[in-house]
Write an enzyme that holds these catalytic residues in place. Structure first.
Site, PDB file in Angstrom:
ATOM      1  N   TYR A 189      10.877 -17.970 -17.830  1.00 26.26           N
ATOM      2  CA  TYR A 189      12.114 -18.203 -18.075  1.00 26.26           C
ATOM      3  C   TYR A 189      13.157 -17.895 -17.394  1.00 26.26           C
ATOM      4  CZ  TYR A 189       9.462 -19.718 -22.285  1.00 26.26           C
ATOM      5  OH  TYR A 189       8.315 -20.223 -22.925  1.00 26.26           O
ATOM      6  N   GLY A 190      13.929 -18.773 -16.675  1.00 26.55           N
ATOM      7  CA  GLY A 190      14.880 -18.532 -15.886  1.00 26.55           C
ATOM      8  C   GLY A 190      15.936 -17.557 -16.311  1.00 26.55           C
ATOM      9  N   ASN A 238      40.771  14.333  19.554  1.00 28.98           N
ATOM     10  CA  ASN A 238      41.571  14.676  18.411  1.00 28.98           C
ATOM     11  C   ASN A 238      42.487  13.579  18.352  1.00 28.98           C
ATOM     12  OD1 ASN A 238      43.723  15.388  16.316  1.00 28.98           O
ATOM     13  ND2 ASN A 238      42.933  17.335  16.551  1.00 28.98           N
ATOM     14  N   GLY A 266      17.736 -25.655 -18.850  1.00 28.61           N
ATOM     15  CA  GLY A 266      18.547 -25.495 -19.952  1.00 28.61           C
ATOM     16  C   GLY A 266      20.218 -25.458 -19.528  1.00 28.61           C
ATOM     17  N   ARG A 274      26.831 -21.520 -24.073  1.00 29.00           N
ATOM     18  CA  ARG A 274      27.507 -20.434 -24.518  1.00 29.00           C
ATOM     19  C   ARG A 274      28.030 -19.561 -23.225  1.00 29.00           C
ATOM     20  NH1 ARG A 274      23.341 -18.397 -28.637  1.00 29.00           N
ATOM     21  NH2 ARG A 274      22.125 -19.708 -27.341  1.00 29.00           N
ATOM     22  N   THR A 280      10.355 -26.831 -24.682  1.00 27.15           N
ATOM     23  CA  THR A 280       9.773 -26.294 -23.790  1.00 27.15           C
ATOM     24  C   THR A 280       8.350 -26.820 -23.484  1.00 27.15           C
ATOM     25  OG1 THR A 280       9.122 -24.762 -25.763  1.00 27.15           O
ATOM     26  CG2 THR A 280      10.724 -24.091 -24.773  1.00 27.15           C
ATOM     27  N   ASN A 308      22.161 -15.685 -22.941  1.00 27.36           N
ATOM     28  CA  ASN A 308      22.758 -16.938 -23.386  1.00 27.36           C
ATOM     29  C   ASN A 308      24.462 -16.803 -23.311  1.00 27.36           C
ATOM     30  OD1 ASN A 308      20.358 -18.249 -24.437  1.00 27.36           O
ATOM     31  ND2 ASN A 308      20.140 -16.661 -25.819  1.00 27.36           N
ATOM     32  N   TYR A 337      44.601   3.479  12.476  1.00 31.59           N
ATOM     33  CA  TYR A 337      43.873   2.302  12.713  1.00 31.59           C
ATOM     34  C   TYR A 337      43.139   2.406  14.041  1.00 31.59           C
ATOM     35  CZ  TYR A 337      42.096  -2.147  13.611  1.00 31.59           C
ATOM     36  OH  TYR A 337      41.281  -3.528  13.802  1.00 31.59           O
TER      37      TYR A 337
HETATM   38  C1  UD1 Z   1      11.755 -20.689 -27.443  1.00 32.19           C
HETATM   39  C2  UD1 Z   1      10.507 -20.549 -28.486  1.00 32.19           C
HETATM   40  C3  UD1 Z   1      10.506 -19.549 -29.298  1.00 32.19           C
HETATM   41  C4  UD1 Z   1      10.745 -18.050 -28.827  1.00 32.19           C
HETATM   42  C5  UD1 Z   1      11.999 -18.202 -27.883  1.00 32.19           C
HETATM   43  C6  UD1 Z   1      12.143 -17.125 -27.258  1.00 32.19           C
HETATM   44  C7  UD1 Z   1       9.533 -22.860 -28.486  1.00 32.19           C
HETATM   45  C8  UD1 Z   1       9.432 -24.140 -28.813  1.00 32.19           C
HETATM   46  N1  UD1 Z   1      10.029 -21.863 -28.745  1.00 32.19           N
HETATM   47  O1  UD1 Z   1      12.800 -21.082 -28.710  1.00 32.19           O
HETATM   48  O2  UD1 Z   1       9.179 -19.564 -30.104  1.00 32.19           O
HETATM   49  O3  UD1 Z   1      10.876 -17.206 -29.877  1.00 32.19           O
HETATM   50  O4  UD1 Z   1      12.064 -19.071 -26.981  1.00 32.19           O
HETATM   51  O5  UD1 Z   1      13.567 -16.978 -26.548  1.00 32.19           O
HETATM   52  O6  UD1 Z   1       9.205 -22.805 -26.925  1.00 32.19           O
HETATM   53  N2  UD1 Z   1      13.848 -25.143 -21.641  1.00 32.19           N
HETATM   54  C9  UD1 Z   1      13.959 -26.032 -20.907  1.00 32.19           C
HETATM   55  N3  UD1 Z   1      13.827 -27.539 -21.115  1.00 32.19           N
HETATM   56  C10 UD1 Z   1      13.705 -27.954 -22.300  1.00 32.19           C
HETATM   57  C11 UD1 Z   1      13.839 -26.876 -23.320  1.00 32.19           C
HETATM   58  C12 UD1 Z   1      13.933 -25.601 -22.775  1.00 32.19           C
HETATM   59  O7  UD1 Z   1      13.839 -25.943 -19.523  1.00 32.19           O
HETATM   60  O8  UD1 Z   1      13.587 -28.952 -22.575  1.00 32.19           O
HETATM   61  C13 UD1 Z   1      14.368 -23.897 -21.097  1.00 32.19           C
HETATM   62  C14 UD1 Z   1      15.687 -23.128 -21.542  1.00 32.19           C
HETATM   63  O9  UD1 Z   1      16.587 -23.357 -20.432  1.00 32.19           O
HETATM   64  C15 UD1 Z   1      15.463 -21.924 -21.933  1.00 32.19           C
HETATM   65  C16 UD1 Z   1      13.969 -21.706 -22.247  1.00 32.19           C
HETATM   66  O10 UD1 Z   1      13.454 -22.893 -21.884  1.00 32.19           O
HETATM   67  O11 UD1 Z   1      15.556 -21.001 -20.631  1.00 32.19           O
HETATM   68  C17 UD1 Z   1      13.916 -21.442 -23.818  1.00 32.19           C
HETATM   69  O12 UD1 Z   1      14.364 -22.786 -24.363  1.00 32.19           O
HETATM   70  P1  UD1 Z   1      15.299 -22.616 -25.770  1.00 32.19           P
HETATM   71  O13 UD1 Z   1      15.500 -24.008 -26.185  1.00 32.19           O
HETATM   72  O14 UD1 Z   1      16.166 -21.554 -25.723  1.00 32.19           O
HETATM   73  O15 UD1 Z   1      14.101 -22.008 -26.662  1.00 32.19           O
HETATM   74  P2  UD1 Z   1      14.230 -21.634 -28.206  1.00 32.19           P
HETATM   75  O16 UD1 Z   1      14.734 -22.425 -28.972  1.00 32.19           O
HETATM   76  O17 UD1 Z   1      15.232 -20.168 -28.047  1.00 32.19           O
HETATM   77 CA    CA Z   2      16.390 -19.489 -26.429  1.00 28.64          CA
END
Ligand code: UD1
Ligand code: CA
Length: 454
Positions: free
Chosen positions: A99-100, A374, A10, A14, A78, A224, A363
């Site tokens: 998640y990173g 001393n 991602g 923000r 995801t 975020n 120094y």
């Molecule tokens: C996701 C979950 C949601 C959960 C929430 C918790 C899904 C569909 N939804 O939503 O149920 O409550 O996390 O925070 O999984 N990422 C990728 N590649 C992508 C999409 C996302 O690497 O194509 C990574 C993003 O960088 C991020 C994480 O996955 O770190 C979550 O993605 P994000 O889009 O924030 O998911 P949410 O919509 O918040």
């Molecule tokens: Ca999220």
């Protein structure tokens, strides 16, 4: 066998930053490094990092033998992200999805989830939030079994009242993911391939969902924006402070304690407010730190007192020393037992012998100072000619008068005395007095100049 996928593709819009989000720090370590360290703590030897935005930078930062980076060029959801890692899963492995940008999940919490996974069970980490807006909701059937996850944007009003939410963290057998992930669809409110849809698929295939919850909600909080980063930083520091207090360290105010590395402390260590630790710091028994000290990569011996506003980096300090206030010990400093370094003193790459004192405004660099020496106020080792560095050697029991310049290379034997204000350019033999300054003249009847009338 545990394969761990870390989603880190991602953008992190923000954060408003040129640095990829997962490389921003908490506790001096990048977010993704926290996640990798937790993955390793679980004993995984295959960590698959799904990278997209800032992939090159992220890859360069985390490079290691047990980490494989998998590119996700378009962020289609995801489910799509985990799909990119699918070819790298070992067939009989348990796969854990992390998640990173969720740095502080404890390995103990994840372990519960991983242990629950079998051919007929998958694991899901959920949490109850008073304000669940934006998150995927956990839908349970009449028996209380998890049935599905519904994303906020796809949820009905009734489903939106559910406060149990999806953390995103889950675990399942690789074989199951190989079956489910390719059949995900993006027919939903966001047009994304949702990883969360595998829950309903699991139920359809007769699996049960084992749910675990973290001990604290911060364990599953993602970052975020800068406010969330700051909030998790405070939480992380508080956890470290608590752990130190449990071990017997006194923190005068645990809310004003920061460690961005690793701090080990012996018994009865006292740390006053606003001290910051970086790298590897060891405080032996009975060490006292007054307020506002900065310590990086150093060992402080038993019973040593570090007075307020001192900066210590790359130094080895033995027992019962006194340092500061306002002292600066730079890399390569070694203080022997009972040495004292006072205010506005800078020491670099120098050994100060047992019981020796450098108490004011000096120094000392590239030097060897013997025992019971001393060093008077304002003494400077002139170690640098603009190109080369030279060594100053000072024997035991030497007394250096105030405001002395020791022009290196130069050697002072044992029991040497140096008169105040000297510029020492030649070696001094044992027991000698050296005075190297202009002779004083006193002129009688001297008339000060007077202002002439205009
Ligand atoms: C996701 C979950 C949601 C959960 C929430 C918790 C899904 C569909 N939804 O939503 O149920 O409550 O996390 O925070 O999984 N990422 C990728 N590649 C992508 C999409 C996302 O690497 O194509 C990574 C993003 O960088 C991020 C994480 O996955 O770190 C979550 O993605 P994000 O889009 O924030 O998911 P949410 O919509 O918040
Ligand atoms: Ca999220």
């Amino acid at each position: 066998m545990l394969d761990i996928v870390v989603l880190a593709a991602g953008k992190g819009t923000r954060m408003r930053s040129d640095l990829p989000k997962v490389l921003h720090p908490v506790g001096g370590r990048s977010l993704v490094q926290h996640v990798i360290d937790s993955a390793r703590a679980l004993g995984s030897d295959r960590i698959l990092l799904v990278v997209g935005h800032g992939a090159d930078q992220v890859e360069a930062q985390v490079a290691a033998d047990d980490i494989r980076c998998v590119a996700q060029t378009e962020q289609l959801g995801t489910g799509h992200a985990v799909l990119q890692a699918l070819p790298h899963f070992r067939d009989d492995a348990t796969v854990l999805v992390l998640y990173g940008d969720v740095p502080l999940t404890r390995p103990e919490t994840l372990q519960q989830l991983v242990e629950a996974v079998s051919d007929d069970t998958m694991g899901l980490l959920t949490v109850d939030l008073p304000k669940p807006d934006g998150y995927g909701r956990i839908v349970r059937d009449s028996d209380g079994q998890v049935e599905a996850i519904v994303e906020h944007k796809d949820a009905t009003d009734e489903q939106r009242r559910i406060t149990e939410i999806n953390t995103g963290i889950l675990a399942a057998k690789a074989g199951h993911l190989q079956k489910w992930l390719p059949s995900l669809s993006n027919d939903n409110a966001q047009g994304e391939y949702y990883l969360t849809d595998i829950i309903a698929m699991a139920r359809r295939d007769g699996l049960s969902i084992h749910v675990a919850q973290p001990a604290a909600p911060q364990e599953v909080e993602g970052i975020n924006n800068r406010q969330q980063q700051a909030a998790l930083e405070r939480y992380y520091q508080r956890c470290q402070a608590d752990a130190l207090m449990v071990e017997g360290v006194t923190l005068l105010d645990p809310a004003r304690f920061d460690c961005r590395g690793r701090l080990t402390a012996g018994r009865d260590v006292v740390i006053d407010v606003n001290c910051l630790f970086e790298g590897e710091v060891m405080l032996e028994d009975g060490v006292t730190l007054e307020p506002n000290c900065y310590l990086k990569d150093c060992v402080i011996g038993a019973g040593t007192v570090i007075k307020a506003n001192s900066v210590i980096e790359g130094a080895q300090v033995a027992s019962r020393c006194a340092i500061g206030p306002f002292a600066r010990l730079r890399p390569g400093t070694q203080l022997a037992d009972g040495a004292r370094v006072g205010n506005f003193v800078e020491i670099k790459k120098a050994c100060i012998g047992e019981g020796s004192k450098v108490n004011h405004l000096s120094y000392i660099g590239d030097s060897k100072v013997g025992k019971q020496v001393n060093v008077g106020a304002g003494t400077i080792t002139c170690n640098y000619d603009g190109v080369n560095k030279f060594v100053t050697e000072i024997g035991d029991n030497v007394f250096v008068g105030s405001n002395t310049a020791l022009v290196a290379p130069v050697k002072l034997g044992q029991n040497v005395t140096v008169g105040a204000g000297s510029v020492i350019t030649r070696d001094i033999a044992d027991d000698e007095l050296a005075v190297g300054r202009g002779r004083q003249r006193n002129i009688q009847g001297w008339q000060r100049p007077v202002k002439k009338a205009p």
